[in-house]
Design an enzyme around this catalytic site. Structure first.
Site, PDB file in Angstrom:
ATOM      1  N   ASP A  89      17.615  27.448  55.615  1.00  0.00           N
ATOM      2  CA  ASP A  89      18.843  27.637  54.864  1.00  0.00           C
ATOM      3  C   ASP A  89      19.942  27.943  55.874  1.00  0.00           C
ATOM      4  OD1 ASP A  89      19.787  29.642  51.966  1.00  0.00           O
ATOM      5  OD2 ASP A  89      20.749  27.984  53.009  1.00  0.00           O
ATOM      6  N   ASP A 264      12.708  27.644  46.118  1.00  0.00           N
ATOM      7  CA  ASP A 264      12.296  28.716  47.040  1.00  0.00           C
ATOM      8  C   ASP A 264      12.637  30.036  46.365  1.00  0.00           C
ATOM      9  OD1 ASP A 264      15.377  28.560  47.937  1.00  0.00           O
ATOM     10  OD2 ASP A 264      14.524  30.496  48.568  1.00  0.00           O
ATOM     11  N   CYS A 302      -8.798  33.534  38.414  1.00  0.00           N
ATOM     12  CA  CYS A 302      -8.271  33.174  39.732  1.00  0.00           C
ATOM     13  C   CYS A 302      -9.405  33.206  40.749  1.00  0.00           C
ATOM     14  CB  CYS A 302      -7.187  34.174  40.140  1.00  0.00           C
ATOM     15  SG  CYS A 302      -6.478  33.833  41.755  1.00  0.00           S
ATOM     16  N   CYS A 304      -8.870  33.168  44.116  1.00  0.00           N
ATOM     17  CA  CYS A 304      -8.303  33.465  45.447  1.00  0.00           C
ATOM     18  C   CYS A 304      -9.172  34.506  46.140  1.00  0.00           C
ATOM     19  CB  CYS A 304      -6.861  33.953  45.316  1.00  0.00           C
ATOM     20  SG  CYS A 304      -6.671  35.703  44.952  1.00  0.00           S
ATOM     21  N   CYS A 307      -9.116  37.966  44.420  1.00  0.00           N
ATOM     22  CA  CYS A 307      -9.804  38.091  43.127  1.00  0.00           C
ATOM     23  C   CYS A 307     -11.309  37.922  43.268  1.00  0.00           C
ATOM     24  CB  CYS A 307      -9.244  37.058  42.152  1.00  0.00           C
ATOM     25  SG  CYS A 307      -7.553  37.434  41.701  1.00  0.00           S
ATOM     26  N   HIS A 333      -2.722  36.846  46.555  1.00  0.00           N
ATOM     27  CA  HIS A 333      -2.927  36.485  45.149  1.00  0.00           C
ATOM     28  C   HIS A 333      -1.670  35.862  44.533  1.00  0.00           C
ATOM     29  CE1 HIS A 333      -3.962  36.407  40.950  1.00  0.00           C
ATOM     30  NE2 HIS A 333      -2.779  36.979  40.728  1.00  0.00           N
TER      31      HIS A 333
HETATM   32  C1  LIG Z   1      20.367  35.974  44.450  1.00  0.00           C
HETATM   33  C2  LIG Z   1      19.266  34.919  44.637  1.00  0.00           C
HETATM   34  C3  LIG Z   1      18.791  34.869  46.085  1.00  0.00           C
HETATM   35  C4  LIG Z   1      18.122  35.152  43.671  1.00  0.00           C
HETATM   36  O1  LIG Z   1      19.775  33.605  44.271  1.00  0.00           O
HETATM   37  C5  LIG Z   1      20.842  33.061  44.894  1.00  0.00           C
HETATM   38  O2  LIG Z   1      21.557  33.669  45.632  1.00  0.00           O
HETATM   39  N1  LIG Z   1      20.984  31.746  44.616  1.00  0.00           N
HETATM   40  C6  LIG Z   1      21.874  30.955  45.406  1.00  0.00           C
HETATM   41  C7  LIG Z   1      21.374  30.701  46.767  1.00  0.00           C
HETATM   42  C8  LIG Z   1      20.161  31.097  47.286  1.00  0.00           C
HETATM   43  N2  LIG Z   1      20.062  30.665  48.573  1.00  0.00           N
HETATM   44  C9  LIG Z   1      21.219  29.998  48.907  1.00  0.00           C
HETATM   45  N3  LIG Z   1      21.556  29.425  50.074  1.00  0.00           N
HETATM   46  C10 LIG Z   1      22.772  28.826  50.172  1.00  0.00           C
HETATM   47  N4  LIG Z   1      23.121  28.247  51.338  1.00  0.00           N
HETATM   48  N5  LIG Z   1      23.652  28.807  49.123  1.00  0.00           N
HETATM   49  C11 LIG Z   1      23.351  29.387  47.907  1.00  0.00           C
HETATM   50  O3  LIG Z   1      24.155  29.357  46.971  1.00  0.00           O
HETATM   51  C12 LIG Z   1      22.069  30.004  47.799  1.00  0.00           C
HETATM   52 ZN   LIG Z   2      -6.195  35.859  42.707  1.00  0.00          ZN
END
Ligand SMILES: CC(C)(C)OC(=O)NCc1c[nH]c2nc(N)[nH]c(=O)c12
Ligand SMILES: [Zn+2]
Length: 370
Positions: A89, A264, A302, A304, A307, A333
């Protein structure tokens, strides 16, 4: 990178993402490995559970140990000993959520490191330069992750910046192109028409895949669900669609139903460390006293490592002692549960019974076993 759709069931689809470091079967979940490690797990354990790709964070690795250092040491795959695909990211979200943010200018983002307070300036070009140095397989452009709530005019202004940054990130990548892939990010808050404009802008620049950012940032569920329902189908069908930071398996079901391919989220790993475990009977808080003398496995359905070898009583004991093994067994888990869930979901799409799968799981997932 190649993206091949294998089967469709409504808007839901099974696909393959082929990278030079391996294939990803989608819908896919990416465990979060922020500092180059999925917390408490070895890469072999992640692979053995069945994951094909992990996420790591540009922001963290840039600050520590530094992207040039990682490059000098042979790149991120060698450094962290994970030889499958890695998505990094861009830091967009982390800068806003972790760093003491200095300011956003049209040039880029100035911020102070959450580690030592040092001052940094990241531009859309720099964000790509860092990810090229790390050697990740899928890179994300630098975006402004719009917080919630945000006024429509603020979101509109931010969108222009994010579209300009996406173009600059892409142009920089084109000059230094190698076999890494780069995804664009669609922001736009909870405003459908702004989201729609963002799709047009970002697609005009052209990317190997497209992400929905700025969701699951505290907005009401119905807003997130409406944006996913209305916007995901507008994203190029023949490219991967990635919903960032999501998520909760009920949200995953809704998103897959509308054509999302990649996810993710820290939920399975962070919740494991806090003693919240996902089972086929619903969610369990392992610290509850009712498990003190419970000799049964965490989840009878499960198979795993956790478990098969330990009881709820022992897992509770480890948690109460804050033992390191508690974090490991709980994480094994939860990640196994998520991985099996995605496998079953892909099988349901392959069999054309995604709707049944969704109905069957919706009532399990909203159930709190205790
Ligand atoms: C608060 C949580 C993490 C649950 O969700 C978000 O912030 N969701 C948005 C998000 C997650 N990761 C990102 N990366 C980038 N570049 N831009 C984003 O908007 C986001
Ligand atoms: Zn398990």
């Amino acid at each position: 990178m190649r993206f091949k759709i294998l089967r469709k069931d409504g808007f839901a689809r099974n696909a393959l993402i082929e990278t030079k470091r391996g294939v990803i079967h989608t819908p896919a979940f990416m465990p979060v490995g922020t500092n180059g490690t999925v917390k408490a797990m070895t890469p072999e354990e992640i692979r053995e559970i069945g994951y094909e790709i992990i996420l790591s964070n540009t922001y963290h690795l840039y600050l520590r140990p530094g992207h040039e250092t990682v490059k000098k040491l042979g790149g991120i795959h060698k450094f962290i000993n994970w030889h499958g695909p890695i998505l990094t990211d861009s830091g967009g979200f982390q800068i806003y959520s972790l760093a003491s943010l200095r300011k956003i200018t049209s040039q880029g983002v100035e911020f102070r490191s959450h580690i030592d307070g040092s001052l940094h300036f990241i531009t859309p070009e720099k964000a790509i330069e860092i990810q090229l140095a790390l050697g990740s397989d899928i890179m994300m452009v630098l975006d402004e992750c719009v917080p919630y709530p945000a006024e429509k005019e603020y979101v509109e202004k931010s969108l222009k910046l994010t579209a300009d940054w996406a173009k600059r990130s892409k142009d920089y990548f084109e000059k230094h192109r190698n076999d890494q892939a780069v995804f664009g990010i669609i922001q736009g808050g909870i405003y459908d028409e702004l989201r729609q404009k963002a799709v047009e802008e970002i697609v005009k620049t052209g990317f190997d895949g497209y992400a929905l950012g700025g969701l699951s940032v505290g907005e009401p569920k119905e807003d997130m669900y409406r944006v996913i329902k209305n916007i995901a189908p507008l994203m190029p069908e023949e490219k991967p669609r990635y919903l960032m930071g999501v998520g909760d398996l009920m949200d995953v079901l809704h998103a897959v139903e509308h054509g999302i391919d990649m996810f993710d989220c820290v939920i399975p790993t962070r919740n494991a460390r806090n003693g919240t475990l996902f089972t086929s009977q619903g969610r369990i808080s392992i610290k509850r006293s009712e498990f003190k003398e419970d000799n049964s496995p965490l989840d009878p359905d499960c198979d795993c490592y956790t478990c098969r070898n330990y009881t709820k009583a022992f897992l509770r004991h480890l948690y109460m002692c804050r033992e390191i093994l508690s974090m490991r067994l709980n994480t094994i888990h939860n990640l196994y549960f998520y991985c099996r869930f995605f496998e079953k979901m892909r099988q349901a799409i392959a069999d054309g019974r995604f709707q049944d799968f969704k109905k069957e799981w919706m009532h399990v997932l909203e159930k709190n076993f205790s």
